[in-house]
Scaffold this motif. Structure first.
Motif, PDB file in Angstrom:
ATOM      1  N   ASN B 295      -3.423   3.124   0.121  1.00 39.90           N
ATOM      2  CA  ASN B 295      -3.467   4.306   1.007  1.00 39.90           C
ATOM      3  C   ASN B 295      -4.741   4.863   1.331  1.00 39.90           C
ATOM      4  O   ASN B 295      -4.990   6.036   1.589  1.00 39.90           O
ATOM      5  N   PHE B 296      -5.674   3.945   1.324  1.00 37.59           N
ATOM      6  CA  PHE B 296      -7.314   4.416   1.541  1.00 37.59           C
ATOM      7  C   PHE B 296      -7.356   5.473   2.700  1.00 37.59           C
ATOM      8  O   PHE B 296      -8.186   6.258   2.714  1.00 37.59           O
ATOM      9  N   GLY B 297      -6.753   5.009   3.832  1.00 35.16           N
ATOM     10  CA  GLY B 297      -6.881   5.573   5.342  1.00 35.16           C
ATOM     11  C   GLY B 297      -6.146   6.878   5.108  1.00 35.16           C
ATOM     12  O   GLY B 297      -6.126   7.605   6.264  1.00 35.16           O
ATOM     13  N   ARG B 302      -4.441   9.480  -0.618  1.00 35.17           N
ATOM     14  CA  ARG B 302      -5.412   9.050  -1.286  1.00 35.17           C
ATOM     15  C   ARG B 302      -6.088   9.847  -2.219  1.00 35.17           C
ATOM     16  O   ARG B 302      -5.987   9.782  -3.521  1.00 35.17           O
TER      17      ARG B 302
END
Lengths: 369, 376
Positions: B295-297, B302
């Motif tokens: 879910n980095f974006g 995040r």
């Protein structure tokens, strides 16, 4: 809902694990059942690899054109660069369902396509001239959306953009930023592509058969469902439409806000999604796909329902005028119709498919906080 | 009768199950049960503290809904003073979280948690804007909203998961499974009705901090109402590590050994329990690191997942027998931290996918979890 067990196969496994030891808890390799190896080989060889290759090529062209524009910021070069940005974004639509393995390791999606871009952070980075594009704090300041902001801008004429790259006080820093953006895109796309081509991931992917958590069938199905639910339905349509904001539209939150190409991108992503579901290669050969697996498990009705529903979504998308940022404001009902059809598809994807194939959908966090 | 049948069931299960430490059953030797089913089990004090943390967490999550968190209320809940709880029984209880919390140096202590409570109150009172790197506020993803500080840190998670470490795990690993509570000097003869012997009671208190049910097994965890660490033990089990079953087994083994006056088994269980319990922290941390990479974006997901990961990693400090070295643990923590004038505080703006993978690889290597690190 993580941990909910679908299907007979996994239930058996669970019972076994209660009454027995680790040694006996073997994975079901579907030795006598559906040939997942053939399915995985088709996905790897005929879909994933060629699609990443196209993306790599398009990104290489994007980089070349960016270099040319930075060297000579003319209106002609600007238009060429814009065209190649769209082509790279378009090619990426075919890859969004493959966000596992290398794409997950390098976080391809977050680097290429986190939107909306944060104009303030981008401006700040350009002013500071000192930034780490990989840092979480710059998540909204990179990738295709940030490029869009730099080469289209918000309601700017072509000449105004050219001015920003020729006579503005921050010309050098802006050029550097554009170069850094395209470099990062190219680097990450190549890293992911190389892992599939020569880094050994294709073999890992094909060999991880069965349907347990961690198997490739589980990875790709989870990635596909997540892609549709969170990134196609919500990201491309629902959030701009205002589904998550009490019905108040957020036109600035569409995918390609600055180029006004959002509608084309979502149309392409739905078409590609259908190909992915049916295992159709880049050369239009219909190989072993999720559809065949469902049919093998006597779930032709689910296959049919999904294909019909995807066609219906495309039909509804074709009724929009574009750009999507205007449709969500002035043509809301038509966009809502798209969203509603997407919503119906989610039920099939998230409940019926996993149940028929005994695959757990694990991406939803179970702790509820 | 009921106990007898449970024992029999245990025997049947055992006969058909693991070879690893199968005693030779005969008619006179009692058999270790498969559930935490013993006479005089009581851990109401622990349940009370678990409930207190639940109310404190609710207060800390208010800013995510646009309502400022009340600093005085949070501090009062921590120390159980001035009747801060909605549940009157908690106000009336003589128990509190604060006096059981780690208070030393080198790890988050009661002072650290009080700092986060106070800062959450002042930040949330000052504004409820949308979170951006560098400015505190609310971030939303789907139907979930979270309140982060300017560095993306969710104090509600740091405090909730942090106190699970600094109170629950700390009490289990440094108090109730140690010499002072289950050693030879502790009374294991005088039975108090409802509480057992002192030693039995101490072990039950350790079990009470786990947040599981007495019937919890590797096979039924999906259907049980679990809290705190018991709930997070599922992360390991879902990846095939049987974390839930292993932790339960050691709890049961220790209590059985104490009740049957078997100090060797008791001590072995105490040592092994700490090891299995430590894995809850590690598997959960890796799970959330994986989540934050995936879910980095997504700012909301995040930062939320990084906050969880950080708190579970920081919890490793509360066991002096921990497998990971101090140097390695510091290295992992540093990936999630920034130097704020001489001391490190959690900060997630400079985290990258590459550093997250380094943290994950270090943890999985130290704990031998390489084969499941991507599945967790």
């Amino acid at each position: 809902m993580r941990g909910k067990i679908f299907g007979v196969g996994l239930s058996c496994l669970l019972v076994l694990s209660v009454t027995s030891c680790k040694e006996e808890k073997e994975e079901d390799n579907n030795a006598l059942g559906f040939n997942t190896t053939e399915l995985l080989t088709n996905y790897s060889s005929n879909l994933i690899l060629p699609k990443y290759e196209v993306l790599s090529t398009k990104v290489a062209i994007l980089k070349t054109n960016s270099v040319a524009f930075v060297a000579s910021p003319t209106i002609a070069n600007l238009h060429v660069l814009r065209g190649s940005l769209f082509e790279a974004e378009f090619a990426y639509q075919a890859c969004t369902s493959f966000e596992f393995g290398p794409a997950n390791t390098y976080s391809l999606r977050s680097i290429l396509s986190t939107y909306p871009a944060s104009e303030s952070i981008i401006d700040q980075n350009i002013t500071n001239g000192n930034f780490n594009l990989y840092a979480a704090g710059n998540i909204a300041a990179k990738g295709f959306p940030a490029m869009g902001y730099l080469i289209f801008g918000s309601n700017k004429t072509d000449q105004e953009i050219i001015d920003l790259f020729t006579i503005d006080a921050e010309v050098v820093s802006r050029k550097n930023y554009l170069t850094a953006l395209v470099e990062q895109i190219a680097t990450v796309v190549n890293q992911v592509n190389n892992q599939w081509v020569s880094g050994g991931y294709s073999e890992v992917f094909i060999n991880a058969n069965g349907t347990a958590v961690g198997s490739s069938v589980s990875l790709i199905l989870n990635a596909m469902v997540l892609d549709f639910e969170r990134f196609i339905r919500d990201g491309k349509v629902g959030i701009p439409l205002g589904i998550r904001s009490l019905g108040i539209p957020n036109p600035e939150k569409v995918e390609a806000h600055y180029s006004h190409k959002s509608l084309e991108l979502v149309q392409e992503s739905v078409l590609e999604y259908k190909k992915c579901f049916n295992g159709i290669s880049t050369t239009e050969i219909n190989g072993m796909g999720v559809d065949d697996y469902l049919n093998y498990e006597d779930a032709e009705n689910i296959t049919q329902k999904i294909n019909t529903q995807l066609d219906l979504i495309t039909e509804k998308l074709n009724l929009l005028n574009g750009p999507l940022s205007e449709d969500v404001v002035s043509n809301k009902n038509a966009v809502k119709a798209v969203y509603d059809e997407m919503q119906k598809l989610i039920v099939s994807l998230k409940v019926e498919v996993p149940s028929a194939l005994s695959v757990l959908i694990t991406y939803q966090d179970s702790d509820g906080d | 009768m009921k106990r007898l049948s449970l024992l029999l069931m245990g025997a049947v299960l055992f006969a058909s199950s693991c070879k690893k430490d199968d005693p030779t059953p005969d008619d006179t030797t009692p058999t270790q049960p498969s559930a935490y089913s013993f006479a005089n089990v009581s851990y109401s004090g622990q349940t009370t503290r678990l409930d207190m943390l639940a109310e404190l967490t609710t207060e800390m999550k208010k800013p995510a809904t646009g309502v400022a968190a009340d600093g005085t209320v949070m501090l009062n809940m921590f120390a159980n003073t001035n009747n801060p709880f909605a549940d009157g029984a908690l106000n009336a209880a003589t128990k509190e979280l604060k006096n059981k919390c780690y208070s030393g140096t080198g790890a988050m202590s009661e002072t650290t948690f009080e700092y986060y409570m106070t800062r959450l109150a002042s930040l949330s009172a000052a504004g409820m804007g949308t979170w951006m790197p560098g400015s505190a506020g609310i971030a939303t993803s789907g139907t979930k909203s979270y309140y982060f500080d300017e560095n993306g840190v969710e104090y509600a998670q740091i405090v909730e998961k942090g106190l699970m470490g600094a109170v629950f795990y700390f009490q289990i690993s440094e108090n109730y499974t140690r010499e002072g509570k289950i050693g030879g000097a502790v009374d294991n003869t005088t039975v108090t009705e409802g509480k057992g012997t002192d030693m039995e009671h101490h072990w039950d208190e350790a079990f009470g901090y786990f947040g599981g049910t007495v019937d919890l097994t590797e096979g039924n965890y999906a259907d049980q109402t679990l809290r705190y660490h018991a709930k997070y033990a599922k992360k390991g089990s879902e990846a095939g590590l049987e974390t839930v079953g292993n932790v339960m087994y050691q709890f049961i083994k220790g209590r059985f050994a104490i009740s049957n006056k078997n100090p060797a088994d008791r001590d072995a269980a105490a040592t092994q329990l700490r090891k299995e319990y430590e894995l809850i922290m590690v598997t959960t941390a890796i799970h959330y690191i994986n989540g934050s990479i995936s879910n980095f974006g997504d700012d909301a997901k995040r930062n939320h997942e990084l906050s969880e990961a950080y708190a579970f990693i920081a919890s490793l400090h509360y066991n002096s027998d921990k497998l990971i070295s101090d140097a390695d643990l510091t290295q992992v923590e540093d990936y999630f931290s920034e130097d704020m004038g001489g001391f490190m505080v959690p900060s997630f703006l400079n985290v990258s996918v590459a550093t997250l993978n380094l943290a994950k690889d270090k943890l999985s290597m130290v704990y031998g979890l390489d084969s499941v690190k991507d599945t967790l």
